[in-house]
Motif scaffolding. Structure first.
Motif, short mmCIF file in Angstrom:
data_model
loop_
_atom_site.label_atom_id
_atom_site.label_comp_id
_atom_site.label_asym_id
_atom_site.label_seq_id
_atom_site.Cartn_x
_atom_site.Cartn_y
_atom_site.Cartn_z
N GLY A 133 -0.24 -31.27 38.30
CA GLY A 133 0.70 -32.15 37.62
C GLY A 133 1.20 -31.60 36.30
O GLY A 133 2.31 -31.89 35.86
N ASN A 134 0.37 -30.82 35.65
CA ASN A 134 0.70 -30.33 34.31
C ASN A 134 -0.25 -29.19 33.94
O ASN A 134 -1.24 -28.96 34.63
CB ASN A 134 0.54 -31.46 33.28
CG ASN A 134 -0.75 -32.21 33.46
OD1 ASN A 134 -0.79 -33.21 34.19
ND2 ASN A 134 -1.82 -31.71 32.85
N VAL A 135 0.06 -28.54 32.81
CA VAL A 135 -0.85 -27.51 32.30
C VAL A 135 -2.16 -28.16 31.91
O VAL A 135 -2.17 -29.19 31.23
CB VAL A 135 -0.22 -26.81 31.07
CG1 VAL A 135 -1.26 -25.99 30.34
CG2 VAL A 135 0.94 -25.93 31.49
N ALA A 136 -3.27 -27.62 32.37
CA ALA A 136 -4.56 -28.26 32.11
C ALA A 136 -5.57 -27.34 31.46
O ALA A 136 -6.48 -27.81 30.78
CB ALA A 136 -5.13 -28.81 33.42
N VAL A 137 -5.48 -26.06 31.69
CA VAL A 137 -6.50 -25.13 31.19
C VAL A 137 -5.83 -23.96 30.48
O VAL A 137 -4.69 -23.60 30.79
CB VAL A 137 -7.39 -24.62 32.35
CG1 VAL A 137 -8.24 -25.75 32.92
CG2 VAL A 137 -6.59 -23.94 33.43
N PRO A 138 -6.53 -23.35 29.50
CA PRO A 138 -5.86 -22.36 28.65
C PRO A 138 -5.79 -20.93 29.17
O PRO A 138 -4.91 -20.18 28.76
CB PRO A 138 -6.69 -22.41 27.36
CG PRO A 138 -8.06 -22.83 27.80
CD PRO A 138 -7.87 -23.71 29.00
N THR A 139 -6.75 -20.54 30.02
CA THR A 139 -6.86 -19.12 30.34
C THR A 139 -6.78 -18.86 31.85
O THR A 139 -7.01 -19.76 32.66
CB THR A 139 -8.20 -18.54 29.86
OG1 THR A 139 -9.25 -19.17 30.61
CG2 THR A 139 -8.43 -18.76 28.37
N VAL A 140 -6.53 -17.60 32.20
CA VAL A 140 -6.46 -17.22 33.62
C VAL A 140 -7.84 -17.34 34.27
O VAL A 140 -7.96 -17.56 35.47
CB VAL A 140 -5.86 -15.80 33.80
CG1 VAL A 140 -6.83 -14.71 33.33
CG2 VAL A 140 -5.44 -15.55 35.24
N GLN A 141 -8.89 -17.22 33.47
CA GLN A 141 -10.24 -17.39 34.03
C GLN A 141 -10.38 -18.79 34.62
O GLN A 141 -10.89 -18.96 35.74
CB GLN A 141 -11.29 -17.16 32.94
CG GLN A 141 -12.71 -17.35 33.45
CD GLN A 141 -13.76 -16.67 32.60
OE1 GLN A 141 -13.47 -16.21 31.49
NE2 GLN A 141 -14.97 -16.59 33.10
N TYR A 142 -9.90 -19.81 33.89
CA TYR A 142 -10.02 -21.19 34.38
C TYR A 142 -8.89 -21.56 35.35
O TYR A 142 -9.09 -22.40 36.22
CB TYR A 142 -10.05 -22.17 33.20
CG TYR A 142 -11.30 -22.05 32.36
CD1 TYR A 142 -12.56 -22.07 32.95
CD2 TYR A 142 -11.23 -21.92 30.98
CE1 TYR A 142 -13.71 -21.95 32.19
CE2 TYR A 142 -12.38 -21.82 30.20
CZ TYR A 142 -13.61 -21.83 30.82
OH TYR A 142 -14.75 -21.73 30.06
N SER A 143 -7.72 -20.97 35.20
CA SER A 143 -6.61 -21.36 36.09
C SER A 143 -6.72 -20.67 37.45
O SER A 143 -6.33 -21.24 38.47
CB SER A 143 -5.25 -21.07 35.45
OG SER A 143 -5.03 -19.69 35.30
N HIS A 144 -7.22 -19.44 37.49
CA HIS A 144 -7.22 -18.67 38.75
C HIS A 144 -8.55 -18.02 39.09
O HIS A 144 -8.64 -17.26 40.05
CB HIS A 144 -6.14 -17.57 38.68
CG HIS A 144 -4.75 -18.09 38.77
ND1 HIS A 144 -4.13 -18.74 37.72
CD2 HIS A 144 -3.84 -18.08 39.77
CE1 HIS A 144 -2.91 -19.09 38.09
NE2 HIS A 144 -2.71 -18.71 39.33
N GLY A 145 -9.61 -18.32 38.31
CA GLY A 145 -10.86 -17.59 38.47
C GLY A 145 -11.78 -18.04 39.60
O GLY A 145 -12.92 -17.58 39.67
N MET A 146 -11.30 -18.94 40.47
CA MET A 146 -12.09 -19.22 41.69
C MET A 146 -11.61 -18.22 42.75
O MET A 146 -11.24 -18.58 43.88
CB MET A 146 -11.86 -20.65 42.17
CG MET A 146 -12.61 -21.68 41.39
SD MET A 146 -12.57 -23.25 42.27
CE MET A 146 -11.81 -24.29 41.07
N LEU A 147 -11.56 -16.97 42.32
CA LEU A 147 -11.02 -15.89 43.14
C LEU A 147 -11.83 -14.64 42.86
O LEU A 147 -12.02 -14.28 41.70
CB LEU A 147 -9.55 -15.65 42.75
CG LEU A 147 -8.88 -14.41 43.32
CD1 LEU A 147 -8.52 -14.65 44.80
CD2 LEU A 147 -7.60 -14.09 42.55
#
Ligand code: MTE
Length: 395
Positions: A133-147
Protein backbone atom coordinates in the motif's frame (compact mmCIF):
# COMPACT_ATOMS: atom_id res chain seq x y z
CA UNK A 1 48.62 14.72 3.81
CA UNK A 2 51.56 17.13 3.29
CA UNK A 3 53.70 14.90 5.50
CA UNK A 4 52.67 11.84 3.58
CA UNK A 5 50.12 9.15 4.41
CA UNK A 6 51.04 7.47 7.72
CA UNK A 7 49.25 4.35 6.49
CA UNK A 8 52.05 4.05 3.96
CA UNK A 9 54.97 5.59 5.85
CA UNK A 10 54.58 3.77 9.18
CA UNK A 11 54.88 0.01 8.94
CA UNK A 12 51.92 -1.67 10.68
CA UNK A 13 52.26 -4.69 13.04
CA UNK A 14 51.02 -7.09 10.34
CA UNK A 15 54.04 -6.20 8.25
CA UNK A 16 56.58 -6.38 11.07
CA UNK A 17 55.52 -9.48 13.01
CA UNK A 18 54.19 -13.01 12.59
CA UNK A 19 50.54 -13.36 11.79
CA UNK A 20 48.11 -15.94 13.16
CA UNK A 21 48.86 -19.66 12.63
CA UNK A 22 46.90 -21.85 10.26
CA UNK A 23 43.75 -23.38 11.68
CA UNK A 24 43.61 -20.72 14.43
CA UNK A 25 40.00 -20.78 13.37
CA UNK A 26 39.26 -24.27 12.04
CA UNK A 27 36.04 -22.96 10.56
CA UNK A 28 36.72 -19.57 8.99
CA UNK A 29 34.86 -16.37 9.84
CA UNK A 30 34.53 -12.98 8.15
CA UNK A 31 36.89 -10.17 9.15
CA UNK A 32 36.08 -8.38 12.39
CA UNK A 33 35.71 -5.25 10.26
CA UNK A 34 32.70 -6.74 8.43
CA UNK A 35 30.55 -7.13 11.52
CA UNK A 36 27.88 -4.78 10.20
CA UNK A 37 26.88 -7.26 7.52
CA UNK A 38 24.32 -9.40 9.29
CA UNK A 39 20.92 -10.98 8.94
CA UNK A 40 18.45 -8.74 10.68
CA UNK A 41 14.99 -9.17 12.11
CA UNK A 42 12.53 -6.36 11.39
CA UNK A 43 11.62 -4.81 14.76
CA UNK A 44 7.97 -5.44 15.65
CA UNK A 45 7.18 -7.50 12.55
CA UNK A 46 6.13 -10.57 14.53
CA UNK A 47 5.35 -11.26 18.17
CA UNK A 48 7.95 -14.03 18.57
CA UNK A 49 11.38 -14.49 17.04
CA UNK A 50 10.68 -18.21 16.61
CA UNK A 51 7.90 -17.35 14.17
CA UNK A 52 9.65 -14.70 12.19
CA UNK A 53 12.02 -13.67 9.42
CA UNK A 54 15.66 -12.61 9.41
CA UNK A 55 16.49 -10.74 6.21
CA UNK A 56 19.58 -11.13 3.99
CA UNK A 57 21.73 -7.95 3.76
CA UNK A 58 21.51 -7.67 -0.04
CA UNK A 59 23.10 -4.19 0.06
CA UNK A 60 26.46 -5.65 1.07
CA UNK A 61 26.71 -8.69 -1.21
CA UNK A 62 28.53 -9.14 -4.51
CA UNK A 63 27.82 -11.53 -7.37
CA UNK A 64 24.90 -13.92 -7.05
CA UNK A 65 25.68 -16.40 -4.25
CA UNK A 66 24.47 -15.67 -0.74
CA UNK A 67 27.01 -16.76 1.90
CA UNK A 68 25.31 -19.53 3.90
CA UNK A 69 25.62 -17.57 7.14
CA UNK A 70 23.65 -14.70 5.59
CA UNK A 71 20.91 -16.78 3.93
CA UNK A 72 17.55 -15.38 5.05
CA UNK A 73 15.59 -17.37 7.64
CA UNK A 74 11.86 -17.86 7.80
CA UNK A 75 10.53 -20.20 10.45
CA UNK A 76 6.94 -20.94 11.43
CA UNK A 77 7.93 -22.60 14.70
CA UNK A 78 11.62 -21.92 15.26
CA UNK A 79 14.61 -23.98 14.07
CA UNK A 80 16.42 -26.96 15.59
CA UNK A 81 19.78 -28.55 14.91
CA UNK A 82 18.47 -32.04 14.11
CA UNK A 83 20.71 -35.06 14.73
CA UNK A 84 21.00 -36.56 11.23
CA UNK A 85 21.32 -40.09 12.63
CA UNK A 86 17.79 -39.66 14.04
CA UNK A 87 16.25 -38.05 10.97
CA UNK A 88 14.12 -40.08 8.55
CA UNK A 89 12.41 -39.40 5.23
CA UNK A 90 9.26 -41.46 4.70
CA UNK A 91 7.87 -41.85 1.18
CA UNK A 92 4.43 -43.35 0.66
CA UNK A 93 1.19 -43.02 -1.32
CA UNK A 94 -2.25 -41.76 -0.25
CA UNK A 95 -3.37 -45.34 -0.91
CA UNK A 96 -1.64 -48.49 -2.14
CA UNK A 97 -1.86 -47.64 -5.85
CA UNK A 98 0.51 -44.66 -5.89
CA UNK A 99 3.84 -46.24 -4.95
CA UNK A 100 4.60 -49.98 -5.12
CA UNK A 101 6.96 -49.92 -2.18
CA UNK A 102 6.68 -47.21 0.49
CA UNK A 103 10.11 -46.62 2.05
CA UNK A 104 11.82 -44.93 4.94
CA UNK A 105 15.21 -43.40 4.09
CA UNK A 106 17.95 -42.43 6.50
CA UNK A 107 20.12 -39.43 5.63
CA UNK A 108 22.93 -41.87 4.76
CA UNK A 109 20.57 -43.64 2.32
CA UNK A 110 19.93 -40.31 0.56
CA UNK A 111 23.67 -39.50 0.50
CA UNK A 112 24.34 -42.78 -1.34
CA UNK A 113 22.10 -41.83 -4.29
CA UNK A 114 23.55 -39.98 -7.34
CA UNK A 115 23.46 -36.22 -6.64
CA UNK A 116 23.18 -33.08 -8.76
CA UNK A 117 24.28 -29.52 -7.86
CA UNK A 118 22.36 -26.50 -9.10
CA UNK A 119 22.28 -22.79 -8.39
CA UNK A 120 18.86 -21.38 -7.59
CA UNK A 121 17.29 -18.42 -5.82
CA UNK A 122 14.77 -18.88 -3.05
CA UNK A 123 12.34 -16.02 -2.41
CA UNK A 124 9.62 -16.03 0.22
CA UNK A 125 6.21 -15.24 -1.32
CA UNK A 126 5.95 -12.49 1.31
CA UNK A 127 9.12 -10.72 0.13
CA UNK A 128 8.34 -6.98 -0.35
CA UNK A 129 4.97 -7.81 1.24
CA UNK A 130 4.98 -4.79 3.55
CA UNK A 131 5.09 -2.41 0.60
CA UNK A 132 1.74 -3.20 -1.09
CA UNK A 133 0.00 0.00 0.00
CA UNK A 134 2.83 2.39 0.74
CA UNK A 135 6.52 2.69 1.59
CA UNK A 136 7.00 0.78 4.84
CA UNK A 137 10.68 -0.05 5.34
CA UNK A 138 13.87 1.96 4.81
CA UNK A 139 16.39 -0.45 3.31
CA UNK A 140 16.73 -3.11 0.61
CA UNK A 141 17.54 -5.62 3.36
CA UNK A 142 14.00 -5.22 4.73
CA UNK A 143 12.21 -4.59 1.42
CA UNK A 144 13.78 -7.45 -0.58
CA UNK A 145 15.90 -9.51 1.84
CA UNK A 146 13.63 -12.56 1.98
CA UNK A 147 15.71 -13.58 -1.01
CA UNK A 148 18.86 -15.70 -1.19
CA UNK A 149 20.69 -17.79 -3.75
CA UNK A 150 22.83 -20.89 -3.25
CA UNK A 151 24.30 -23.83 -5.01
CA UNK A 152 22.14 -26.70 -3.74
CA UNK A 153 23.23 -30.32 -3.86
CA UNK A 154 20.82 -33.19 -3.56
CA UNK A 155 18.96 -36.03 -5.21
CA UNK A 156 16.16 -35.37 -7.72
CA UNK A 157 12.89 -36.28 -6.00
CA UNK A 158 11.96 -38.14 -9.22
CA UNK A 159 14.70 -40.66 -8.54
CA UNK A 160 13.53 -41.31 -4.99
CA UNK A 161 9.93 -41.74 -6.14
CA UNK A 162 11.06 -44.17 -8.83
CA UNK A 163 12.99 -46.06 -6.20
CA UNK A 164 9.64 -46.49 -4.43
CA UNK A 165 7.95 -47.60 -7.64
CA UNK A 166 5.74 -44.57 -8.27
CA UNK A 167 2.86 -44.97 -10.73
CA UNK A 168 3.43 -41.85 -12.87
CA UNK A 169 0.04 -42.25 -14.56
CA UNK A 170 -1.85 -42.13 -11.29
CA UNK A 171 0.29 -39.58 -9.42
CA UNK A 172 -0.76 -35.96 -9.84
CA UNK A 173 0.68 -34.27 -6.74
CA UNK A 174 3.07 -34.85 -3.89
CA UNK A 175 2.78 -33.52 -0.36
CA UNK A 176 5.96 -32.46 1.42
CA UNK A 177 6.05 -32.28 5.22
CA UNK A 178 8.65 -30.83 7.60
CA UNK A 179 9.79 -32.24 10.93
CA UNK A 180 9.46 -28.97 12.89
CA UNK A 181 6.61 -28.19 15.24
CA UNK A 182 4.75 -26.23 12.56
CA UNK A 183 4.17 -29.44 10.52
CA UNK A 184 4.75 -27.36 7.43
CA UNK A 185 2.98 -29.12 4.56
CA UNK A 186 2.78 -28.09 0.93
CA UNK A 187 1.31 -29.62 -2.24
CA UNK A 188 3.72 -29.81 -5.22
CA UNK A 189 2.37 -30.57 -8.73
CA UNK A 190 3.86 -33.76 -10.16
CA UNK A 191 5.03 -32.01 -13.39
CA UNK A 192 7.62 -30.11 -11.36
CA UNK A 193 8.92 -33.39 -9.98
CA UNK A 194 8.94 -35.03 -13.42
CA UNK A 195 10.96 -32.13 -14.85
CA UNK A 196 13.74 -33.26 -12.48
CA UNK A 197 13.99 -29.79 -10.96
CA UNK A 198 12.72 -30.66 -7.48
CA UNK A 199 15.55 -31.85 -5.24
CA UNK A 200 15.77 -33.50 -1.87
CA UNK A 201 18.79 -31.39 -0.93
CA UNK A 202 21.40 -31.80 1.78
CA UNK A 203 24.10 -29.51 0.40
CA UNK A 204 24.25 -25.73 0.29
CA UNK A 205 27.27 -23.90 -1.12
CA UNK A 206 29.52 -26.93 -0.94
CA UNK A 207 28.76 -28.05 2.63
CA UNK A 208 25.80 -29.52 4.45
CA UNK A 209 22.73 -27.29 4.79
CA UNK A 210 22.77 -24.95 7.77
CA UNK A 211 20.35 -25.94 10.56
CA UNK A 212 18.40 -22.71 9.99
CA UNK A 213 17.91 -23.68 6.37
CA UNK A 214 16.67 -27.23 6.88
CA UNK A 215 19.60 -29.47 7.94
CA UNK A 216 19.80 -32.34 7.22
CA UNK A 217 17.23 -32.45 4.34
CA UNK A 218 15.16 -29.82 2.58
CA UNK A 219 13.07 -29.70 -0.55
CA UNK A 220 14.34 -27.42 -3.33
CA UNK A 221 11.53 -26.30 -5.66
CA UNK A 222 13.16 -23.91 -8.17
CA UNK A 223 11.08 -20.88 -9.21
CA UNK A 224 8.39 -21.59 -6.63
CA UNK A 225 7.80 -19.41 -3.55
CA UNK A 226 9.94 -20.25 -0.53
CA UNK A 227 7.16 -21.81 1.55
CA UNK A 228 7.16 -24.88 -0.71
CA UNK A 229 10.87 -25.45 -0.03
CA UNK A 230 10.00 -27.57 2.99
CA UNK A 231 12.85 -27.66 5.53
CA UNK A 232 13.74 -30.58 7.79
CA UNK A 233 11.87 -32.70 5.21
CA UNK A 234 10.51 -35.86 6.82
CA UNK A 235 7.64 -37.08 4.62
CA UNK A 236 6.60 -37.21 0.98
CA UNK A 237 3.13 -38.46 0.15
CA UNK A 238 2.04 -39.19 -3.42
CA UNK A 239 -1.61 -38.56 -4.36
CA UNK A 240 -3.92 -37.28 -7.06
CA UNK A 241 -5.51 -34.19 -5.45
CA UNK A 242 -4.11 -31.07 -3.80
CA UNK A 243 -4.24 -31.46 -0.02
CA UNK A 244 -5.34 -27.87 0.75
CA UNK A 245 -3.35 -27.87 4.00
CA UNK A 246 -3.30 -24.91 6.40
CA UNK A 247 -0.14 -23.61 4.73
CA UNK A 248 -1.89 -23.36 1.36
CA UNK A 249 -5.62 -22.90 2.13
CA UNK A 250 -5.37 -20.21 4.83
CA UNK A 251 -1.87 -18.81 4.41
CA UNK A 252 0.13 -17.91 1.29
CA UNK A 253 -2.93 -16.93 -0.75
CA UNK A 254 -3.36 -13.53 -2.40
CA UNK A 255 -6.15 -11.15 -1.43
CA UNK A 256 -7.50 -9.58 -4.63
CA UNK A 257 -9.16 -6.12 -4.90
CA UNK A 258 -12.67 -7.67 -5.05
CA UNK A 259 -12.12 -9.38 -1.68
CA UNK A 260 -11.64 -12.86 -3.22
CA UNK A 261 -8.57 -14.93 -2.43
CA UNK A 262 -6.35 -16.23 -5.21
CA UNK A 263 -5.02 -19.69 -4.35
CA UNK A 264 -1.98 -21.73 -5.41
CA UNK A 265 -0.05 -18.79 -6.86
CA UNK A 266 3.25 -20.48 -6.50
CA UNK A 267 5.61 -19.14 -9.16
CA UNK A 268 7.79 -16.16 -8.32
CA UNK A 269 7.35 -13.79 -11.27
CA UNK A 270 10.23 -11.81 -12.78
CA UNK A 271 11.58 -9.15 -10.44
CA UNK A 272 14.68 -7.04 -9.88
CA UNK A 273 16.07 -4.54 -7.41
CA UNK A 274 19.01 -2.16 -7.26
CA UNK A 275 21.07 -3.18 -4.23
CA UNK A 276 23.62 -0.31 -4.39
CA UNK A 277 22.97 2.54 -4.13
CA UNK A 278 19.89 1.69 -2.07
CA UNK A 279 17.84 2.98 0.87
CA UNK A 280 19.83 4.09 3.89
CA UNK A 281 23.09 4.60 1.96
CA UNK A 282 24.67 7.99 1.30
CA UNK A 283 26.45 9.09 -1.88
CA UNK A 284 29.54 11.03 -0.81
CA UNK A 285 29.90 13.36 -3.76
CA UNK A 286 28.78 13.80 -7.32
CA UNK A 287 30.66 11.85 -9.93
CA UNK A 288 30.98 8.24 -11.01
CA UNK A 289 28.94 5.43 -9.44
CA UNK A 290 28.37 1.82 -10.39
CA UNK A 291 24.70 0.94 -10.02
CA UNK A 292 24.43 -2.74 -9.16
CA UNK A 293 21.50 -5.03 -8.55
CA UNK A 294 19.88 -8.43 -8.80
CA UNK A 295 17.25 -9.81 -11.18
CA UNK A 296 15.47 -13.17 -11.12
CA UNK A 297 12.49 -15.05 -12.50
CA UNK A 298 10.69 -18.20 -11.40
CA UNK A 299 9.97 -18.93 -15.06
CA UNK A 300 13.52 -19.29 -16.31
CA UNK A 301 16.45 -17.02 -17.20
CA UNK A 302 16.65 -13.25 -16.95
CA UNK A 303 16.97 -11.82 -20.45
CA UNK A 304 17.28 -8.07 -19.97
CA UNK A 305 17.46 -5.45 -17.25
CA UNK A 306 16.86 -1.74 -17.90
CA UNK A 307 17.81 0.97 -15.43
CA UNK A 308 16.36 4.46 -15.05
CA UNK A 309 17.91 7.31 -13.05
CA UNK A 310 15.00 9.71 -13.60
CA UNK A 311 12.06 7.81 -12.14
CA UNK A 312 11.17 5.82 -15.25
CA UNK A 313 11.21 8.49 -17.97
CA UNK A 314 14.37 7.24 -19.68
CA UNK A 315 15.77 3.71 -19.53
CA UNK A 316 19.21 2.32 -20.38
CA UNK A 317 20.13 -1.35 -20.84
CA UNK A 318 22.20 -2.68 -17.91
CA UNK A 319 25.17 -5.04 -18.32
CA UNK A 320 24.19 -8.54 -17.29
CA UNK A 321 26.99 -10.45 -15.58
CA UNK A 322 27.33 -14.17 -16.18
CA UNK A 323 26.60 -16.85 -15.42
CA UNK A 324 22.93 -16.46 -16.27
CA UNK A 325 21.20 -19.55 -14.88
CA UNK A 326 17.56 -20.54 -14.94
CA UNK A 327 15.61 -19.67 -11.76
CA UNK A 328 18.75 -18.15 -10.28
CA UNK A 329 19.81 -14.67 -9.21
CA UNK A 330 21.44 -12.66 -11.99
CA UNK A 331 23.72 -9.71 -11.25
CA UNK A 332 23.48 -6.53 -13.33
CA UNK A 333 25.65 -3.40 -13.37
CA UNK A 334 25.52 -0.04 -15.12
CA UNK A 335 27.67 3.11 -15.04
CA UNK A 336 26.18 6.33 -13.73
CA UNK A 337 27.60 9.81 -13.33
CA UNK A 338 25.64 11.62 -10.64
CA UNK A 339 25.32 15.36 -11.29
CA UNK A 340 24.45 16.08 -7.64
CA UNK A 341 20.76 16.75 -8.39
CA UNK A 342 17.85 14.67 -7.02
CA UNK A 343 17.46 11.38 -8.90
CA UNK A 344 15.21 8.32 -8.75
CA UNK A 345 16.89 4.98 -9.46
CA UNK A 346 14.85 2.04 -10.78
CA UNK A 347 15.49 -1.32 -12.43
CA UNK A 348 13.06 -3.26 -14.63
CA UNK A 349 13.73 -6.88 -15.55
CA UNK A 350 12.44 -9.03 -18.39
CA UNK A 351 12.70 -12.84 -18.41
CA UNK A 352 13.10 -15.27 -21.29
CA UNK A 353 9.31 -15.64 -21.64
CA UNK A 354 9.12 -11.92 -22.52
CA UNK A 355 7.37 -11.05 -19.23
CA UNK A 356 8.31 -7.57 -18.01
CA UNK A 357 8.38 -6.58 -14.32
CA UNK A 358 5.41 -4.24 -13.65
CA UNK A 359 5.31 -0.75 -12.16
CA UNK A 360 3.38 -0.22 -8.90
CA UNK A 361 0.57 1.34 -10.97
CA UNK A 362 0.30 -1.71 -13.23
CA UNK A 363 0.52 -4.20 -10.38
CA UNK A 364 -2.06 -2.42 -8.20
CA UNK A 365 -4.50 -2.17 -11.13
CA UNK A 366 -4.72 -5.98 -11.06
CA UNK A 367 -3.87 -6.89 -7.48
CA UNK A 368 -5.02 -3.89 -5.41
CA UNK A 369 -3.12 -2.81 -2.28
CA UNK A 370 -4.24 -5.26 0.40
CA UNK A 371 -2.24 -8.35 -0.48
CA UNK A 372 0.86 -9.70 1.25
CA UNK A 373 2.34 -12.07 -1.29
CA UNK A 374 3.94 -11.85 -4.73
CA UNK A 375 4.79 -8.15 -4.89
CA UNK A 376 7.21 -7.91 -7.83
CA UNK A 377 6.77 -4.20 -8.60
CA UNK A 378 9.61 -1.97 -9.78
CA UNK A 379 11.49 -0.59 -6.75
CA UNK A 380 12.45 3.09 -6.64
CA UNK A 381 15.29 4.64 -4.61
CA UNK A 382 15.38 8.42 -4.32
CA UNK A 383 18.77 10.13 -4.20
CA UNK A 384 18.45 13.53 -2.49
CA UNK A 385 20.79 16.46 -3.15
CA UNK A 386 22.43 15.62 0.19
CA UNK A 387 23.31 12.21 -1.26
CA UNK A 388 20.93 10.39 1.10
CA UNK A 389 19.13 7.47 -0.55
CA UNK A 390 15.57 6.61 0.54
CA UNK A 391 12.72 4.27 -0.36
CA UNK A 392 9.97 5.90 -2.46
CA UNK A 393 7.17 4.52 -4.64
CA UNK A 394 6.57 5.66 -8.21
CA UNK A 395 3.35 4.57 -9.92
N1 MTE B 1 9.76 -25.63 6.22
C1 MTE B 1 9.44 -25.94 7.48
N2 MTE B 1 9.48 -27.23 7.82
N3 MTE B 1 9.09 -25.01 8.39
C2 MTE B 1 9.03 -23.68 8.05
O1 MTE B 1 8.72 -22.84 8.90
N4 MTE B 1 9.25 -22.02 6.25
C3 MTE B 1 9.01 -21.89 4.82
C4 MTE B 1 9.99 -22.74 4.01
N5 MTE B 1 10.07 -24.06 4.55
C5 MTE B 1 9.33 -23.32 6.71
C6 MTE B 1 9.72 -24.35 5.82
C7 MTE B 1 9.06 -20.55 4.33
S1 MTE B 1 7.67 -19.60 4.56
C8 MTE B 1 10.12 -20.08 3.59
S2 MTE B 1 10.08 -18.57 2.87
C9 MTE B 1 11.33 -20.88 3.43
O2 MTE B 1 11.25 -22.13 4.08
C10 MTE B 1 12.50 -20.12 4.02
O3 MTE B 1 13.68 -20.85 3.90
P1 MTE B 1 14.98 -20.37 4.65
O4 MTE B 1 14.64 -20.21 6.11
O5 MTE B 1 16.00 -21.40 4.39
O6 MTE B 1 15.35 -19.04 4.05
Amino acid sequence: AEDGDPNILTLPPWTTSLGQPVAARPYGLPSQYEKGLQRRESPGLTRMSQVSVAFTPLQGLFGIITPSGLHFERHHQGWSDIDPSKHRLMVHGTDDGFVKQPKVYTVDDILRLPPVSRMHFIECGANTGMEWGNVAVPTVQYSHGMLSCSEFTGVPLRLILEDCGIDWKKAKYVLAEGADGSSMTRTIPIELVQSDEVLVAYGQNGEMLRPENGYPLRLVVPGVQGVSWVKWLRRIEVGDKPWATKDEAIHYIDLMPDGQHRQYTSTQECKSVITTPSGGQILLDKGFYNISGLAWSGRGKVKQVDVSTDGGINWRRARIEGPVNSKCLTRFNIDWVWDGKPAILQSRAMDETGYVQPSYGQLRAVRGTKSIYHNNAIQSWKVAESGEVSNVQVL
